[in-house]
Enzyme design. Sequence first.
Site, PDB file in Angstrom:
ATOM      1  N   TYR A 224       0.838  -1.196   0.000  1.00  0.00           N
ATOM      2  CA  TYR A 224       0.000   0.000   0.000  1.00  0.00           C
ATOM      3  C   TYR A 224       0.878   1.254   0.000  1.00  0.00           C
ATOM      4  CZ  TYR A 224      -2.982   3.690   1.882  1.00  0.00           C
ATOM      5  OH  TYR A 224      -3.627   4.883   2.092  1.00  0.00           O
TER       6      TYR A 224
ATOM      7  N   GLU B 123     -11.508   5.906   5.176  1.00  0.00           N
ATOM      8  CA  GLU B 123     -11.036   6.721   6.305  1.00  0.00           C
ATOM      9  C   GLU B 123     -12.147   6.884   7.343  1.00  0.00           C
ATOM     10  OE1 GLU B 123      -8.000   7.414   6.797  1.00  0.00           O
ATOM     11  OE2 GLU B 123      -7.076   7.419   4.827  1.00  0.00           O
TER      12      GLU B 123
ATOM     13  N   TRP C 124      -5.347   1.738  10.618  1.00  0.00           N
ATOM     14  CA  TRP C 124      -5.505   1.677   9.154  1.00  0.00           C
ATOM     15  C   TRP C 124      -5.331   0.250   8.645  1.00  0.00           C
ATOM     16  CZ3 TRP C 124      -7.990   3.750   5.526  1.00  0.00           C
ATOM     17  CH2 TRP C 124      -7.629   3.609   4.192  1.00  0.00           C
TER      18      TRP C 124
END
Length: 187
Positions: free
Chosen positions: A18, A40, A48
């Site tokens: 990522y 988000e 995350w």
Amino acid sequence: MSKHRCGWCVGDDLYESYHDKEWGVPVKDDDTLFEFLILETFQAGLSWITVLKKRDNFRKAFDHFDYKKIAKYDEEKIGSLLQNEGIIRNKLKVRATISNAMAFMKVQEEFGSFSNYIWGFVDGMPIKNKFKNYKEAPANTALSDTISKDLKKRGFKFVGSTVVYAHMQATGMVNDHEINCFRYEEV
């Protein structure tokens, strides 16, 4: 010799991938901006990596983040999402996704695209920070405070300043790669 990466992603293949391919790359297309906004939103209060591991499940559950479809979700669809063990099953965040899809389309109508709106806060150019260590990066800034307030005024939910700053980082509105990270100059 291995490449130097930002410290936050080192040691996890999914995180590293990522980081190497997406994080901090300027995103100007509305579909991807919406996806990150929703991810988000679900990340609020969680890590995350938790969201990243469930990203494919989110894509399937939320019609590949098609905001036009999401804006029309009914109680039956909400119920099925809340039963879906592959995503984060938070009723307020699921409902926020629907209202955010509606607000997103209103912004598109007003500004021509969500990209025009959100990138207007930085005059279309990424802010390039100079952090030696990722821990120096703030959780929020005066600018993320301003954007958060404006989004809320427009009907968006779960868009506090910290969520907005994370969105800015993910979509390349700010370059918070460590200055010695191989991606710092690339993005």
